[in-house]
Write an enzyme that holds these catalytic residues in place. Structure first.
Site, PDB file in Angstrom:
ATOM      1  CB  CYS A 146       7.622  34.900  87.963  1.00  0.00           C
ATOM      2  SG  CYS A 146       7.077  34.656  86.283  1.00  0.00           S
ATOM      3  NE  ARG A 170      12.038  33.162  91.885  1.00  0.00           N
ATOM      4  CZ  ARG A 170      12.120  31.963  92.453  1.00  0.00           C
ATOM      5  NH1 ARG A 170      13.064  31.721  93.299  1.00  0.00           N
ATOM      6  NH2 ARG A 170      11.250  31.022  92.175  1.00  0.00           N
ATOM      7  CD1 TRP A 228      12.403  33.932  82.105  1.00  0.00           C
ATOM      8  CD2 TRP A 228      10.756  32.438  81.890  1.00  0.00           C
ATOM      9  NE1 TRP A 228      12.817  32.972  81.213  1.00  0.00           N
ATOM     10  CE2 TRP A 228      11.836  32.050  81.059  1.00  0.00           C
ATOM     11  CE3 TRP A 228       9.606  31.644  81.909  1.00  0.00           C
ATOM     12  CZ2 TRP A 228      11.791  30.891  80.264  1.00  0.00           C
ATOM     13  CZ3 TRP A 228       9.571  30.509  81.114  1.00  0.00           C
ATOM     14  CH2 TRP A 228      10.653  30.145  80.305  1.00  0.00           C
ATOM     15  CG  ASN A 287       6.415  31.954  89.988  1.00  0.00           C
ATOM     16  OD1 ASN A 287       6.488  31.564  88.824  1.00  0.00           O
ATOM     17  ND2 ASN A 287       7.385  31.777  90.862  1.00  0.00           N
ATOM     18  N   GLY A 288       3.662  30.785  87.965  1.00  0.00           N
ATOM     19  CA  GLY A 288       3.146  29.451  87.635  1.00  0.00           C
ATOM     20  C   GLY A 288       2.314  29.502  86.368  1.00  0.00           C
ATOM     21  CD  GLU A 310      28.354  23.487  83.967  1.00  0.00           C
ATOM     22  OE1 GLU A 310      27.375  22.889  83.517  1.00  0.00           O
ATOM     23  OE2 GLU A 310      28.265  24.545  84.614  1.00  0.00           O
ATOM     24  CE  LYS A 336      27.388  27.578  83.424  1.00  0.00           C
ATOM     25  NZ  LYS A 336      26.776  26.877  84.504  1.00  0.00           N
ATOM     26  CD  GLU A 394      23.882  28.854  81.589  1.00  0.00           C
ATOM     27  OE1 GLU A 394      22.656  28.739  81.703  1.00  0.00           O
ATOM     28  OE2 GLU A 394      24.664  28.384  82.422  1.00  0.00           O
ATOM     29  CG  HIS A 430      32.235   8.243  66.023  1.00  0.00           C
ATOM     30  ND1 HIS A 430      32.445   7.158  65.204  1.00  0.00           N
ATOM     31  CD2 HIS A 430      33.026   8.067  67.103  1.00  0.00           C
ATOM     32  CE1 HIS A 430      33.312   6.331  65.788  1.00  0.00           C
ATOM     33  NE2 HIS A 430      33.688   6.877  66.934  1.00  0.00           N
ATOM     34  CE  LYS A 455      20.974  30.403  90.238  1.00  0.00           C
ATOM     35  NZ  LYS A 455      22.216  29.939  89.600  1.00  0.00           N
TER      36      LYS A 455
HETATM   37  C1  AGP Z   1      22.914  26.570  84.968  1.00  0.00           C
HETATM   38  O1  AGP Z   1      23.927  27.415  84.532  1.00  0.00           O
HETATM   39  C2  AGP Z   1      21.637  26.731  84.305  1.00  0.00           C
HETATM   40  N1  AGP Z   1      21.164  28.065  84.348  1.00  0.00           N
HETATM   41  C3  AGP Z   1      20.591  25.651  84.453  1.00  0.00           C
HETATM   42  O2  AGP Z   1      20.982  24.644  83.581  1.00  0.00           O
HETATM   43  C4  AGP Z   1      20.325  25.024  85.847  1.00  0.00           C
HETATM   44  O3  AGP Z   1      21.435  24.294  86.262  1.00  0.00           O
HETATM   45  C5  AGP Z   1      19.089  24.111  85.756  1.00  0.00           C
HETATM   46  O4  AGP Z   1      17.974  24.880  85.404  1.00  0.00           O
HETATM   47  C6  AGP Z   1      18.818  23.350  87.030  1.00  0.00           C
HETATM   48  O5  AGP Z   1      18.566  24.218  88.098  1.00  0.00           O
HETATM   49  P1  AGP Z   1      18.521  23.708  89.585  1.00  0.00           P
HETATM   50  O6  AGP Z   1      19.883  23.224  89.928  1.00  0.00           O
HETATM   51  O7  AGP Z   1      18.109  24.887  90.383  1.00  0.00           O
HETATM   52  O8  AGP Z   1      17.518  22.589  89.635  1.00  0.00           O
END
Ligand code: AGP
Length: 616
Positions: free
Chosen positions: A2, A27, A74, A100-101, A489, A493, A496, A512, A611
């Site tokens: 948010c 956000r 969000w 926000n929260g 990773e 990537k 997501e 396995h 984010k």
């Molecule tokens: C990364 O591509 C992601 N969107 C997500 O996993 C992110 O790395 C994670 O939420 C941690 O965020 P931060 O580094 O701001 O703590």
């Protein structure tokens, strides 16, 4: 998670708020809204979807007032509807609030307020907050020399459980905003004849570079010409004014189509910024200014614990590998969300680290607090200056890569890998790493930006590969040792931003279980490099080929691979082990980016994501 923007000044509030919301859209982007004080009362515009939808809606309302608040959402409590979008206005029409929260006791507050005649239009926890402020506002004396709004917010917050960053206005207090934070960031921007508030500096940096980072438990009252900070329980406190060191250009797209593309191509410069000034004069080790530990204290540490979430957790895994390999000190890695609850026994001389780009991820912040509560020294690797984690850690290292706007982390990740590698060097040189090994290591790290530049020149080739794989629904990523986390990773990537199901494994683990997935419909991305693992990885590739799986090999330049083994070849330069994870990351970032584009996905704002995740 948010985004919040508030403005009070001489100019029209709505254009600035809408502009700020666009900058904060990463956000949260389920819905957005704005409320502005107007001569005839309060005007409100809310709309599901992107800020562009809100802009159209707001244009119908002719918002001309000079004090207002805005929000991009969000969803947590309640679905994605216009009614659930913020701002929320109390049922007596007196108070508007953005939040926000999560208000954990909103149910009991709501029951209490229903008994007092308040009504509810949304399914959100925030509406209970707005109504409770209105309840106290109605009981607050109208003119006792103090701010009626501030006092009613303060009284409300004493009854609230949960987390919040809020900005509140009242229809009969022109030009006044009251904000408060517990667990969700808020930053005040101090301008000339205007004051601003936002959940992220990127929303206010176009107007001012003077800011105050609100701390947990603090409230602020803003008017166009003044601001004051106090706490939930007591009177005013002296503010600390900081200066933002980057300008709005750093958060602009420039010539790029997406932030993710911009941030991928910024990586050579980002790495240079992250390492600048951080090598010793003799060129044999790393040095860090903000660890707040003497070398002697550091030398006492005989175990490290790293915690993080998502991509940053992958950076922890690579760091674990490098510290154990080059410094021979045991390292443990945990998901921050697990660590905070599992009451893990920690070795007495453990140094605790968190890694977080935003510095606001609630699980990572909670893990840091848990380690500190147990009496451990807790440091952070973090990008956003002044973030909650940066302020609560006992010391740490800033990444210095500028704002990362794309929801999928790219430049923040590779700079975390670099700083993890530098940490391994620093610890290694305190122990058994020789001077000449240190010199080589430093030279290798200094060469990383150029190696990344070289990989980036293959973008056109990787784009062509991506076009051939965009139609698949499953993909495996396989690597060994320090490239296993890069396989994780790569899979994250791809998932997501393109919504292709993908999983990462150590290459030898494939047999396995994951091997059951292999068919002509499930391609695999293999990292294959020179060294002791070469023949083992080749065997795993043979196993895939034998089952008709297509193979994309990300391989060291000049490696001789068995003829016909891979369907696609992407090369990376031969390099030092400390740099390899950084260099190997670039092809999987580009592959995911171009596949997502082929599939028509919104790469900068993938569905369901935000984010920084500031709720549990
Ligand atoms: C990364 O591509 C992601 N969107 C997500 O996993 C992110 O790395 C994670 O939420 C941690 O965020 P931060 O580094 O701001 O703590």
């Amino acid at each position: 998670m948010c985004g919040i923007v508030g403005y009070t000044g001489k100019q029209k509030a709505a254009p600035f708020i809408l502009e700020g919301l666009k900058r904060l859209e990463y956000r949260g982007y389920d819905s957005a809204g704005v409320a502005v004080q107007e001569k005839g009362g309060l005007k409100l515009a809310k709309k599901t979807g992107r800020v562009a939808n809100l802009e159209q809606e707001a244009a119908k309302h002719r918002l001309t007032g000079t004090c207002g608040i805005g929000h991009t959402r969000w969803a947590t409590h309640g679905g994605v509807t216009d009614a659930n979008a913020h701002p929320h206005v109390s049922s007596d029409g007196q108070i508007a609030v953005v939040h926000n929260g999560v208000i954990e006791n909103f149910d009991s507050i709501k029951k209490f307020l229903l008994g007092k005649g308040f009504t509810f239009r949304s399914e959100t926890d925030t509406e209970a907050l707005g109504n409770l402020i209105a309840y106290h506002y109605a009981k607050e004396p109208a003119a006792n020399g103090e701010s009626r709004l501030l006092n009613s917010v303060r009284k409300t917050l004493r009854h609230v459980e949960g987390t919040y960053g809020i900005v509140v206005l009242s229809i009969d207090s022109p030009g006044e905003l009251v904000c408060a934070r517990r667990g969700s960031p808020l930053i005040l921007g101090l301008g000339e004849g205007e004051n601003l508030v936002a959940s992220d500096v990127s929303a206010i940096v176009s107007r001012t570079q003077s800011v105050v980072y609100l701390k947990d438990g603090e409230l602020a009252r803003l008017t166009p010409v003044d601001f004051a900070i106090s706490t939930v329980n007591e009177g005013e406190i002296e503010p600390v004014i900081d200066q933002i060191t980057w300008s709005i250009d750093a958060a602009d797209l420039g010539t790029h189509t997406h932030y993710m593309e911009k941030e991928i191509f910024e990586q050579p410069a980002a790495l240079e910024n992250a390492m600048r000034g951080r090598f010793s004069e003799d060129g044999s080790t790393a040095q860090f200014g903000g660890l707040n530990l003497t070398p002697a204290e550091f030398r006492q540490v005989d175990r490290f614990m790293f915690c993080a979430c998502g991509t940053a957790w992958h950076a922890c895994l690579v760091t674990e590998h490098l510290i154990e390999r080059f410094a021979r000190v045991p390292v443990e890695v945990d998901y921050a969300s697990e660590f905070r609850y599992r009451n893990a026994p920690l070795h007495p001389h453990t140094l605790f680290f968190v890694i977080s780009q935003s510095g606001e991820t609630i699980d990572t912040l909670a893990a840091l607090r848990e380690a500190k509560r147990k009496g451990y020294r807790a440091l952070a690797i973090n990008n956003v200056v002044g973030s909650s984690i940066a302020r609560e850690a006992d010391g740490g290292i800033y990444q210095h890569v500028g704002p990362e706007i794309g929801v999928a982390s790219t430049k923040a990740f590779t700079s975390q890998l670099l700083l993890g590698a530098m940490m391994a060097l620093y610890i290694g040189r305190m122990r058994d790493m020789s001077f000449s090994d240190g010199l080589n290591y430093v030279q290798a790290l200094k060469g990383a930006p150029d190696l990344v530049r070289r990989v980036l020149t293959q973008a056109g080739h990787i784009k062509a590969v991506a076009a051939r794989y965009a139609g698949y629904n499953d993909m495996l990523f396989l690597g060994r040792l320090s490239l296993f986390p890069i396989a994780l990773e790569g899979a994250l990537k791809l998932k997501e931003i393109s919504y292709i199901h993908a999983a990462g494994y150590p290459a030898a683990e494939m047999k396995h279980g994951p091997i059951a997935m292999i068919s002509e419909r499930c391609p695999s991305v293999f990292f294959v490099t020179k060294g002791e693992m070469f023949s083992k990885v080749i065997s795993s590739m043979q196993e895939v080929k034998a089952r008709h799986g297509r193979i994309i090999a990300i391989a060291t330049e000049g490696l001789e691979l068995p003829a016909g083994l891979c369907d696609e070849l992407i090369t990376i330069p031969d390099c030092h082990e400390a740099v390899l994870p950084i260099v190997a990351t670039i092809p999987v970032q580009l592959l995911s980016y171009y596949i997502a584009l082929e599939r028509g996905c919104d790469v900068d704002k993938p569905r369901n994501l935000a984010k920084s995740v500031t709720v549990e």
